[in-house]
Design a protein around this motif. Structure first.
Motif, mmCIF file in Angstrom:
data_model
loop_
_atom_site.group_PDB
_atom_site.id
_atom_site.type_symbol
_atom_site.label_atom_id
_atom_site.label_comp_id
_atom_site.label_asym_id
_atom_site.label_seq_id
_atom_site.Cartn_x
_atom_site.Cartn_y
_atom_site.Cartn_z
ATOM 1 N N LEU A 129 52.981 10.331 7.757
ATOM 2 C CA LEU A 129 51.894 9.924 6.971
ATOM 3 C C LEU A 129 52.092 8.273 6.411
ATOM 4 C CD1 LEU A 129 51.731 12.930 4.333
ATOM 5 C CD2 LEU A 129 49.994 12.409 6.357
ATOM 6 N N LEU A 130 53.302 7.991 6.495
ATOM 7 C CA LEU A 130 53.582 6.534 6.099
ATOM 8 C C LEU A 130 53.180 5.408 7.071
ATOM 9 C CD1 LEU A 130 55.657 8.259 4.252
ATOM 10 C CD2 LEU A 130 57.346 6.344 5.013
ATOM 11 N N PHE A 131 52.762 5.814 8.331
ATOM 12 C CA PHE A 131 52.298 5.047 9.192
ATOM 13 C C PHE A 131 51.120 5.703 10.078
ATOM 14 C CE2 PHE A 131 55.900 6.996 10.558
ATOM 15 C CZ PHE A 131 55.614 7.417 11.953
ATOM 16 N N ASN A 132 50.467 6.711 9.785
ATOM 17 C CA ASN A 132 49.544 7.377 10.340
ATOM 18 C C ASN A 132 48.758 8.392 9.394
ATOM 19 O OD1 ASN A 132 47.783 7.960 12.726
ATOM 20 N ND2 ASN A 132 49.207 9.558 13.269
ATOM 21 N N SER A 133 47.810 7.839 8.608
ATOM 22 C CA SER A 133 47.171 8.517 7.617
ATOM 23 C C SER A 133 45.985 8.145 7.484
ATOM 24 C CB SER A 133 47.940 8.993 6.450
ATOM 25 O OG SER A 133 48.337 7.681 5.791
ATOM 26 N N LYS A 134 44.743 9.019 7.102
ATOM 27 C CA LYS A 134 43.442 8.641 6.796
ATOM 28 C C LYS A 134 43.234 8.846 5.298
ATOM 29 C CE LYS A 134 41.622 8.097 11.174
ATOM 30 N NZ LYS A 134 40.566 8.161 12.096
ATOM 31 N N MET A 135 42.764 8.119 4.651
ATOM 32 C CA MET A 135 42.286 8.698 3.209
ATOM 33 C C MET A 135 40.996 9.281 2.902
ATOM 34 S SD MET A 135 44.952 7.239 1.795
ATOM 35 C CE MET A 135 46.322 7.233 2.999
ATOM 36 N N ASP A 136 40.876 10.119 1.893
ATOM 37 C CA ASP A 136 39.724 10.597 1.618
ATOM 38 C C ASP A 136 38.500 9.557 0.951
ATOM 39 O OD1 ASP A 136 40.076 10.344 -1.180
ATOM 40 O OD2 ASP A 136 41.093 12.299 -1.199
ATOM 41 N N ASP A 137 37.425 10.039 0.469
ATOM 42 C CA ASP A 137 36.351 9.297 0.033
ATOM 43 C C ASP A 137 36.349 8.905 -1.279
ATOM 44 O OD1 ASP A 137 35.152 9.660 2.713
ATOM 45 O OD2 ASP A 137 33.900 11.193 2.006
ATOM 46 N N LYS A 138 37.318 9.349 -2.051
ATOM 47 C CA LYS A 138 37.594 8.920 -3.641
ATOM 48 C C LYS A 138 37.914 7.389 -3.682
ATOM 49 C CE LYS A 138 39.072 13.545 -4.866
ATOM 50 N NZ LYS A 138 40.235 14.436 -5.229
ATOM 51 N N PRO B 71 42.039 1.733 0.250
ATOM 52 C CA PRO B 71 42.488 2.041 1.604
ATOM 53 C C PRO B 71 41.691 3.213 2.322
ATOM 54 C CG PRO B 71 44.202 2.162 -0.072
ATOM 55 C CD PRO B 71 42.620 2.188 -0.995
ATOM 56 N N LEU B 72 41.553 2.773 3.629
ATOM 57 C CA LEU B 72 41.080 3.899 4.536
ATOM 58 C C LEU B 72 41.951 4.534 5.491
ATOM 59 C CD1 LEU B 72 38.049 1.538 5.550
ATOM 60 C CD2 LEU B 72 38.007 3.432 3.774
ATOM 61 N N GLU B 73 43.053 3.639 5.914
ATOM 62 C CA GLU B 73 43.802 4.123 6.796
ATOM 63 C C GLU B 73 45.057 3.163 7.227
ATOM 64 O OE1 GLU B 73 43.574 4.909 11.373
ATOM 65 O OE2 GLU B 73 41.738 3.815 10.872
ATOM 66 N N CYS B 74 46.214 3.900 7.505
ATOM 67 C CA CYS B 74 47.370 3.227 7.903
ATOM 68 C C CYS B 74 47.543 3.637 9.169
ATOM 69 C CB CYS B 74 48.428 3.458 6.881
ATOM 70 S SG CYS B 74 48.331 2.365 5.248
ATOM 71 N N ARG B 75 48.069 2.552 10.166
ATOM 72 C CA ARG B 75 48.211 2.965 11.614
ATOM 73 C C ARG B 75 49.378 2.075 12.121
ATOM 74 N NH1 ARG B 75 42.177 1.255 12.732
ATOM 75 N NH2 ARG B 75 42.556 -1.001 12.762
ATOM 76 N N LEU B 76 49.814 2.504 13.474
ATOM 77 C CA LEU B 76 50.528 1.475 14.179
ATOM 78 C C LEU B 76 49.829 1.352 15.507
ATOM 79 C CD1 LEU B 76 53.936 3.631 14.181
ATOM 80 C CD2 LEU B 76 53.480 1.726 12.738
ATOM 81 N N PRO B 77 49.295 0.017 15.382
ATOM 82 C CA PRO B 77 48.423 -0.381 16.551
ATOM 83 C C PRO B 77 49.256 -0.185 17.964
ATOM 84 C CG PRO B 77 48.437 -2.229 14.794
ATOM 85 C CD PRO B 77 49.615 -1.182 14.821
ATOM 86 N N ASP B 78 50.399 -0.134 18.097
ATOM 87 C CA ASP B 78 51.131 -0.015 19.420
ATOM 88 C C ASP B 78 51.410 1.486 19.585
ATOM 89 O OD1 ASP B 78 53.567 0.289 17.647
ATOM 90 O OD2 ASP B 78 54.379 -1.561 18.741
#
Length: 152
Positions: A19-28, A40-47
């Protein structure tokens, strides 16, 4: 200035770590009182790799933050620092360093502690730091509540 937030989860460190690097947020919204706060919408690892030196990217409704990972201890610790952002507060910030630490709690799950250390710049740095502290705390709480939902 330092903003620190801790939250308990009924989940293992193995469930929480991604979740620390691959999660999407809800609509709140993160906070109804703070108009203009990036959502925040999402956190990700581009590579898709992770690890020290890799990029962690956080996307919001107002722009993107790119961070360089400085510490990567799977299931335990993730640290990173701001590299660049196109968010409106970017010109007012000298540095942002973040750390997540996952530890066992005594309730059969784990807790995550998020620590954000930021330094505002310019002659009005103290004036900028106060709303940033409040906004960052609201975002910490918002992300943690989303992770609680995702970890079930």
């Amino acid at each position: 200035m330092v903003v620190q937030t801790t939250n308990n989860y009924n989940a293992s460190s193995g469930e929480l770590w991604p979740l620390l690097f691959n999660s999407k947020m809800d609509d709140k919204k993160p906070c109804y009182l703070l108009c203009g706060l990036p959502k925040p919408l999402e956190c990700r690892l581009p590579d898709k790799q992770g690890g020290v030196g890799s990029t962690r990217e956080c996307v919001s409704d107002k722009g993107t933050i790119q961070q360089r990972i400085t510490e990567w201890v799977p299931g335990h610790k993730l640290s990173f620092q701001l590299v660049k952002t196109d968010l409106y507060f970017g010109p007012c910030v000298e540095s942002i360093i973040e750390q997540f630490v996952i530890t066992d709690n005594n309730q059969g799950g784990c807790q995550i502690t998020r620590t954000t250390t930021f330094k505002a710049k310019g002659p009005l740095s103290l004036v900028v730091a106060i709303p940033m502290f409040i906004g960052l705390k609201a975002i910490h709480r918002y992300v943690f509540s989303n992770w609680k939902r995702l970890s079930h």
